[in-house]
Scaffold this motif. Structure first.
Motif, short mmCIF file in Angstrom:
data_model
loop_
_atom_site.label_atom_id
_atom_site.label_comp_id
_atom_site.label_asym_id
_atom_site.label_seq_id
_atom_site.Cartn_x
_atom_site.Cartn_y
_atom_site.Cartn_z
N CYS A 27 39.94 42.43 37.06
CA CYS A 27 40.94 42.52 38.13
C CYS A 27 40.69 43.76 38.99
O CYS A 27 40.53 44.86 38.49
N ILE A 28 40.64 43.51 40.32
CA ILE A 28 40.41 44.64 41.24
C ILE A 28 41.70 45.02 41.97
O ILE A 28 41.68 45.73 42.97
N LYS A 29 42.81 44.45 41.51
CA LYS A 29 44.15 44.80 42.02
C LYS A 29 44.34 44.52 43.51
O LYS A 29 44.97 45.28 44.23
N CYS A 30 43.77 43.42 43.95
CA CYS A 30 43.87 43.10 45.39
C CYS A 30 45.21 42.44 45.74
O CYS A 30 45.57 42.35 46.90
N THR A 31 45.92 41.91 44.74
CA THR A 31 47.22 41.20 44.85
C THR A 31 47.15 39.86 45.61
O THR A 31 48.18 39.32 46.00
N VAL A 32 45.95 39.35 45.82
CA VAL A 32 45.82 38.03 46.46
C VAL A 32 46.57 36.97 45.64
O VAL A 32 47.25 36.10 46.18
N CYS A 33 46.48 37.10 44.32
CA CYS A 33 47.12 36.11 43.43
C CYS A 33 48.63 36.04 43.68
O CYS A 33 49.23 34.97 43.71
N LYS A 50 49.92 39.08 39.18
CA LYS A 50 49.19 40.32 38.89
C LYS A 50 49.91 41.11 37.81
O LYS A 50 49.32 41.54 36.83
N PRO A 54 47.09 40.30 34.45
CA PRO A 54 46.20 41.41 34.06
C PRO A 54 46.93 42.73 33.81
O PRO A 54 46.64 43.40 32.82
N CYS A 84 42.03 33.93 43.08
CA CYS A 84 41.50 35.23 42.63
C CYS A 84 40.00 35.35 42.91
O CYS A 84 39.22 34.51 42.49
N PRO A 85 39.57 36.41 43.60
CA PRO A 85 38.15 36.56 43.91
C PRO A 85 37.33 37.06 42.72
O PRO A 85 36.11 37.09 42.79
N SER A 86 38.00 37.46 41.64
CA SER A 86 37.27 38.04 40.51
C SER A 86 37.21 37.14 39.28
O SER A 86 36.78 37.57 38.22
N VAL A 88 39.62 36.04 37.42
CA VAL A 88 40.54 36.38 36.32
C VAL A 88 41.34 35.14 35.95
O VAL A 88 41.91 34.48 36.81
N ILE A 90 44.28 34.18 35.17
CA ILE A 90 45.65 34.71 35.15
C ILE A 90 46.61 33.77 34.42
O ILE A 90 47.38 34.18 33.56
S1 SF4 Z 1 43.72 38.13 42.67
FE1 SF4 Z 1 42.55 38.58 40.81
S2 SF4 Z 1 41.62 40.55 41.24
FE2 SF4 Z 1 43.28 40.33 42.72
S3 SF4 Z 1 45.08 41.29 41.72
FE3 SF4 Z 1 45.13 39.11 41.20
S4 SF4 Z 1 44.07 39.02 39.23
FE4 SF4 Z 1 43.53 40.97 40.13
#
Ligand code: SF4
Ligand code: SF4
Length: 226
Positions: A27-33, A50, A54, A84-86, A88, A90
């Motif tokens: 998780c890069i904490k982008c908050t897209v999710c 988020k 994670p 999520c771009p990573s 994860v 979730i």
């Molecule tokens: S979209 Fe993925 S990377 Fe970004 S905050 Fe949510 S879990 Fe983390």
């Protein structure tokens, strides 16, 4: 923003069980999710994927006391995962946390949760007697009894069962699907199998009209949402 390479996606997709939940480290904490979560959008009590996924998992690993009952609001729609771009997982992280930490001592409401969440077991028991079960569960006396004992609100109606299962109907009535040029596998889910066959029947009609054959998976297992 870090893009996930196809090889990484395959590696994530092949993870199982405990390993799935470890994807929170990506998780890069982008908050897209959180932007994509329909529950967070509609319900201010839900902190979003988020925080429940994670972020919460890191805390829950330190101590199960950090488990929050609010995780039950997640519908496991997985929109957060696809956004999520990573890579994860979730939805899986939240579902695993509920399974691991959300158990409660035996009571009438935990018995209710057991019945409502074991759709295959209770669907198999109810469908042979669907007309009787449906009649019983719509009676106002039965609804009131459920309201005061297992806390199923009497303003709500339980879904009706169909007689028999969709899978049995498919085996008996659907013509050979290999005659169609293209083929798809259909995950019909519990609701179509036990409650409303017409959704699956209409789906097959539409697919066949487009020259697409519909195959059922050899075996289906509940997706875990209930
Ligand atoms: S979209 Fe993925 S990377 Fe970004 S905050 Fe949510 S879990 Fe983390
Ligand atoms: S899986 Fe849960 S957290 Fe993710 S978008 Fe759906 S409701 Fe929100």
């Amino acid at each position: 923003m870090t893009a996930v390479r196809p090889a990484e996606l395959i590696a994530v997709a092949s993870l199982h069980g405990e390993e799935q939940t470890k994807t929170f480290e990506n998780c890069i904490k982008c908050t897209v999710c959180t932007v994509y979560c329909p529950v967070a959008k509609a319900n201010p009590e839900y902190p979003g994927p988020k925080q429940c996924g994670p972020d919460g998992e890191r805390l829950r690993l330190k101590s199960p006391e950090f488990f929050d009952d609010v995780l039950k609001l997640c519908t496991n729609c997985k929109r957060c995962e696809t956004a999520c771009p990573s890579g994860v997982r979730i939805g899986d992280i939240i579902a695993s946390a509920r399974g691991k930490h959300g158990r409660k001592p035996l009571s009438l409401t935990t018995a209710r949760d057991f019945v409502l969440s074991h759709t295959d077991l209770f669907g198999s028991l109810a469908t042979p007697f669907a007309p009787i079960v449906n009649k019983l569960t719509e009676q106002s006396l039965v609804k009131k009894a459920m309201h005061h004992t297992i806390q199923v609100h009497d303003h709500k109606s339980l879904p009706k069962y169909s007689h028999g299962t969709f899978r049995r109907w498919y085996k008996k009535h659907v013509a050979d699907q290999s005659q169609y040029r293209r083929q798809i596998s259909y995950f019909h889910g519990c609701y179509v199998n036990y409650n409303d066959h017409s959704v699956g029947q209409n789906f097959i009609r539409v697919m066949n009209a487009m020259n697409i054959g519909v195959q059922l998976l050899e075996r289906e297992k509940c997706c875990g949402v209930p």
